[in-house]
Write a protein that holds these residues in place. Structure first.
Motif, PDB file in Angstrom:
ATOM      1  N   ALA A   1       0.954  -1.046   0.406  1.00  0.00           N
ATOM      2  CA  ALA A   1       0.122  -0.476   0.047  1.00  0.00           C
ATOM      3  C   ALA A   1       1.297   1.286  -0.453  1.00  0.00           C
ATOM      4  O   ALA A   1       0.353   1.756  -1.084  1.00  0.00           O
ATOM      5  CB  ALA A   1      -0.960   0.609   1.468  1.00  0.00           C
ATOM      6  N   ALA A   2       1.987   1.382   0.926  1.00  0.00           N
ATOM      7  CA  ALA A   2       2.794   2.153   0.938  1.00  0.00           C
ATOM      8  C   ALA A   2       3.734   2.229  -0.486  1.00  0.00           C
ATOM      9  O   ALA A   2       3.989   3.675  -0.739  1.00  0.00           O
ATOM     10  CB  ALA A   2       3.742   1.687   2.306  1.00  0.00           C
ATOM     11  N   ASP A   3       3.447   1.642  -1.280  1.00  0.00           N
ATOM     12  CA  ASP A   3       4.675   1.840  -2.743  1.00  0.00           C
ATOM     13  C   ASP A   3       3.142   2.292  -4.025  1.00  0.00           C
ATOM     14  O   ASP A   3       4.026   3.348  -4.429  1.00  0.00           O
ATOM     15  CB  ASP A   3       5.169   0.273  -2.689  1.00  0.00           C
ATOM     16  CG  ASP A   3       6.195  -0.300  -1.966  1.00  0.00           C
ATOM     17  OD1 ASP A   3       7.168   0.761  -1.172  1.00  0.00           O
ATOM     18  OD2 ASP A   3       6.394  -1.465  -2.187  1.00  0.00           O
ATOM     19  N   TRP A   4       1.922   1.654  -3.184  1.00  0.00           N
ATOM     20  CA  TRP A   4       1.585   2.126  -4.104  1.00  0.00           C
ATOM     21  C   TRP A   4       1.089   4.272  -3.996  1.00  0.00           C
ATOM     22  O   TRP A   4       1.032   4.535  -4.907  1.00  0.00           O
ATOM     23  CB  TRP A   4       0.237   1.551  -4.593  1.00  0.00           C
ATOM     24  CG  TRP A   4       0.034   0.354  -5.023  1.00  0.00           C
ATOM     25  CD1 TRP A   4      -0.312  -0.792  -4.228  1.00  0.00           C
ATOM     26  CD2 TRP A   4       0.181   0.280  -5.905  1.00  0.00           C
ATOM     27  NE1 TRP A   4      -0.536  -2.500  -5.637  1.00  0.00           N
ATOM     28  CE2 TRP A   4       0.074  -1.787  -6.884  1.00  0.00           C
ATOM     29  CE3 TRP A   4       1.056   0.907  -7.095  1.00  0.00           C
ATOM     30  CZ2 TRP A   4       0.172  -2.164  -7.701  1.00  0.00           C
ATOM     31  CZ3 TRP A   4       0.649  -0.266  -7.979  1.00  0.00           C
ATOM     32  CH2 TRP A   4       0.982  -1.251  -8.706  1.00  0.00           C
TER      33      TRP A   4
ATOM     34  N   GLN B   1       7.290   9.523  -5.696  1.00  0.00           N
ATOM     35  CA  GLN B   1       7.393   9.842  -5.005  1.00  0.00           C
ATOM     36  C   GLN B   1       8.842   8.056  -5.134  1.00  0.00           C
ATOM     37  O   GLN B   1       8.474   7.141  -5.421  1.00  0.00           O
ATOM     38  CB  GLN B   1       7.672   9.471  -3.282  1.00  0.00           C
ATOM     39  CG  GLN B   1       6.980  10.846  -3.173  1.00  0.00           C
ATOM     40  CD  GLN B   1       7.463  12.241  -3.143  1.00  0.00           C
ATOM     41  OE1 GLN B   1       8.309  11.952  -2.323  1.00  0.00           O
ATOM     42  NE2 GLN B   1       7.246  12.942  -4.000  1.00  0.00           N
ATOM     43  N   PRO B   2       9.790   7.684  -4.714  1.00  0.00           N
ATOM     44  CA  PRO B   2      10.235   6.768  -4.456  1.00  0.00           C
ATOM     45  C   PRO B   2       9.568   5.730  -3.891  1.00  0.00           C
ATOM     46  O   PRO B   2       9.626   5.622  -2.122  1.00  0.00           O
ATOM     47  CB  PRO B   2      12.381   6.783  -4.367  1.00  0.00           C
ATOM     48  CG  PRO B   2      11.863   8.254  -4.143  1.00  0.00           C
ATOM     49  CD  PRO B   2      10.354   9.347  -3.696  1.00  0.00           C
ATOM     50  N   THR B   3       9.404   4.296  -4.398  1.00  0.00           N
ATOM     51  CA  THR B   3       9.400   3.249  -3.981  1.00  0.00           C
ATOM     52  C   THR B   3       9.909   2.984  -2.440  1.00  0.00           C
ATOM     53  O   THR B   3      11.248   3.353  -2.923  1.00  0.00           O
ATOM     54  CB  THR B   3       8.828   2.729  -4.752  1.00  0.00           C
ATOM     55  OG1 THR B   3      10.124   1.802  -5.366  1.00  0.00           O
ATOM     56  CG2 THR B   3       7.794   2.462  -5.208  1.00  0.00           C
ATOM     57  N   SER B   4      10.048   2.017  -1.742  1.00  0.00           N
ATOM     58  CA  SER B   4      10.162   0.772  -0.529  1.00  0.00           C
ATOM     59  C   SER B   4      11.461   0.873  -1.267  1.00  0.00           C
ATOM     60  O   SER B   4      10.981  -0.581  -2.192  1.00  0.00           O
ATOM     61  CB  SER B   4       9.394   0.653   0.516  1.00  0.00           C
ATOM     62  OG  SER B   4       8.790  -0.929   0.370  1.00  0.00           O
ATOM     63  N   ASP B   5      12.488  -0.574  -0.497  1.00  0.00           N
ATOM     64  CA  ASP B   5      13.510  -1.119  -0.567  1.00  0.00           C
ATOM     65  C   ASP B   5      12.254  -2.690  -0.926  1.00  0.00           C
ATOM     66  O   ASP B   5      12.561  -3.882  -1.229  1.00  0.00           O
ATOM     67  CB  ASP B   5      14.221  -1.525   0.152  1.00  0.00           C
ATOM     68  CG  ASP B   5      15.042  -0.383   0.775  1.00  0.00           C
ATOM     69  OD1 ASP B   5      15.456   0.236  -0.545  1.00  0.00           O
ATOM     70  OD2 ASP B   5      15.918  -0.453   1.941  1.00  0.00           O
ATOM     71  N   ALA B   6      11.170  -2.453  -0.610  1.00  0.00           N
ATOM     72  CA  ALA B   6      10.221  -3.785  -0.237  1.00  0.00           C
ATOM     73  C   ALA B   6       9.991  -4.425  -1.579  1.00  0.00           C
ATOM     74  O   ALA B   6       9.509  -5.504  -2.323  1.00  0.00           O
ATOM     75  CB  ALA B   6       9.267  -4.001   1.201  1.00  0.00           C
ATOM     76  N   ALA B   7       9.364  -3.118  -2.528  1.00  0.00           N
ATOM     77  CA  ALA B   7       9.193  -3.034  -3.553  1.00  0.00           C
ATOM     78  C   ALA B   7       9.815  -3.416  -5.047  1.00  0.00           C
ATOM     79  O   ALA B   7       9.774  -3.676  -5.716  1.00  0.00           O
ATOM     80  CB  ALA B   7       8.353  -2.217  -4.015  1.00  0.00           C
ATOM     81  N   GLY B   8      11.044  -3.310  -4.456  1.00  0.00           N
ATOM     82  CA  GLY B   8      11.998  -3.492  -5.711  1.00  0.00           C
ATOM     83  C   GLY B   8      12.908  -2.321  -5.101  1.00  0.00           C
ATOM     84  O   GLY B   8      13.714  -2.231  -6.318  1.00  0.00           O
ATOM     85  N   ALA B   9      13.800  -1.623  -4.458  1.00  0.00           N
ATOM     86  CA  ALA B   9      13.793  -0.813  -3.955  1.00  0.00           C
ATOM     87  C   ALA B   9      14.142   0.173  -5.013  1.00  0.00           C
ATOM     88  O   ALA B   9      13.053   1.546  -4.958  1.00  0.00           O
ATOM     89  CB  ALA B   9      15.548  -1.459  -3.969  1.00  0.00           C
ATOM     90  N   MET B  10      14.922   0.130  -6.560  1.00  0.00           N
ATOM     91  CA  MET B  10      15.161   2.007  -7.590  1.00  0.00           C
ATOM     92  C   MET B  10      14.209   1.045  -8.644  1.00  0.00           C
ATOM     93  O   MET B  10      14.279   1.969  -9.438  1.00  0.00           O
ATOM     94  CB  MET B  10      16.400   1.682  -7.879  1.00  0.00           C
ATOM     95  CG  MET B  10      17.404   1.851  -6.606  1.00  0.00           C
ATOM     96  SD  MET B  10      17.345   3.023  -5.761  1.00  0.00           S
ATOM     97  CE  MET B  10      18.387   4.449  -6.467  1.00  0.00           C
ATOM     98  N   SER B  11      12.798   0.319  -8.466  1.00  0.00           N
ATOM     99  CA  SER B  11      12.046   0.360  -9.709  1.00  0.00           C
ATOM    100  C   SER B  11      11.678   1.622 -10.067  1.00  0.00           C
ATOM    101  O   SER B  11      11.323   1.641 -11.191  1.00  0.00           O
ATOM    102  CB  SER B  11      10.844  -0.414  -8.913  1.00  0.00           C
ATOM    103  OG  SER B  11      10.167  -0.268  -7.557  1.00  0.00           O
ATOM    104  N   ASN B  12      11.566   2.182  -9.227  1.00  0.00           N
ATOM    105  CA  ASN B  12      10.670   3.769  -9.942  1.00  0.00           C
ATOM    106  C   ASN B  12      11.683   4.976 -10.476  1.00  0.00           C
ATOM    107  O   ASN B  12      11.001   6.289 -10.236  1.00  0.00           O
ATOM    108  CB  ASN B  12       9.293   4.322  -9.816  1.00  0.00           C
ATOM    109  CG  ASN B  12       9.057   4.469  -8.104  1.00  0.00           C
ATOM    110  OD1 ASN B  12      10.387   4.369  -7.754  1.00  0.00           O
ATOM    111  ND2 ASN B  12       8.181   5.148  -8.011  1.00  0.00           N
ATOM    112  N   HIS B  13      12.638   4.446 -10.119  1.00  0.00           N
ATOM    113  CA  HIS B  13      13.684   5.474  -9.667  1.00  0.00           C
ATOM    114  C   HIS B  13      14.158   6.312 -11.157  1.00  0.00           C
ATOM    115  O   HIS B  13      13.515   8.056 -11.917  1.00  0.00           O
ATOM    116  CB  HIS B  13      14.560   5.461  -9.244  1.00  0.00           C
ATOM    117  CG  HIS B  13      14.790   5.615  -8.283  1.00  0.00           C
ATOM    118  ND1 HIS B  13      16.598   5.100  -7.330  1.00  0.00           N
ATOM    119  CD2 HIS B  13      13.788   5.549  -6.984  1.00  0.00           C
ATOM    120  CE1 HIS B  13      15.840   5.647  -5.809  1.00  0.00           C
ATOM    121  NE2 HIS B  13      14.369   5.651  -6.035  1.00  0.00           N
ATOM    122  N   HIS B  14      14.072   5.473 -12.129  1.00  0.00           N
ATOM    123  CA  HIS B  14      13.832   5.916 -13.571  1.00  0.00           C
ATOM    124  C   HIS B  14      12.213   7.440 -13.679  1.00  0.00           C
ATOM    125  O   HIS B  14      13.219   7.705 -14.701  1.00  0.00           O
ATOM    126  CB  HIS B  14      14.368   4.684 -14.468  1.00  0.00           C
ATOM    127  CG  HIS B  14      14.714   5.580 -15.388  1.00  0.00           C
ATOM    128  ND1 HIS B  14      15.450   6.042 -16.325  1.00  0.00           N
ATOM    129  CD2 HIS B  14      13.254   5.670 -16.917  1.00  0.00           C
ATOM    130  CE1 HIS B  14      15.125   6.636 -18.148  1.00  0.00           C
ATOM    131  NE2 HIS B  14      14.136   6.673 -17.979  1.00  0.00           N
TER     132      HIS B  14
END
Length: 129
Positions: free
Chosen positions: A100-103, A110-123
């Motif tokens: 939920a926090a990642d969505w 905002q950057p997602t958490s490490d639990a969702a795959g760390a740098m997944s949406n930084h690009h």
């Protein structure tokens, strides 16, 4: 010695029956939520929050069963199974809270958490690695 289903003194339904009924209802609620596939990010977050709450409630029912088992004559194997089931639901609740926090993070760019795959949406966010 009494068993988990001994209800002569309270007049209430046996603990196992109450736990079973509650878990059955919570499974139905989770199934209904899991059959939904919201497209909006915040709707996905809300769904994940609801699933986290359901898992937390399941963990609570397993704890109740364990507490009752500690006062009763129950084989150690069953006690261990109840402990494992409770921990599994606790972990699932954490997973859904993190999801939920990642969505929500993605919805607010905002950057997602490490639990969702760390740098997944930084690009997508334009954050250089």
């Amino acid at each position: 010695m009494s068993t988990l289903d001994d209800n002569q003194t309270t007049g209430r339904a046996p603990v196992t029956a109450r736990v079973s009924a509650a878990l059955t209802e919570l499974i139905a609620q989770a199934d209904a939520l899991l059959s939904q596939h919201p497209e909006a990010l915040l709707a996905r977050a809300d769904r994940a929050d609801q699933l986290a709450m359901i898992c937390a409630r399941r963990a609570g029912w397993w704890r109740l069963l364990l507490t009752s088992a500690h006062r009763q004559t129950v084989p150690d194997l069953y006690r261990r199974a109840v402990i494992a089931a409770g921990f599994e639901q606790h972990d699932q609740a954490r997973f859904w809270r993190d999801t939920a926090a990642d969505w929500r993070a993605q919805a607010t760019r905002q950057p997602t958490s490490d639990a969702a795959g760390a740098m997944s949406n930084h690009h997508d966010l334009g954050i250089a690695s």
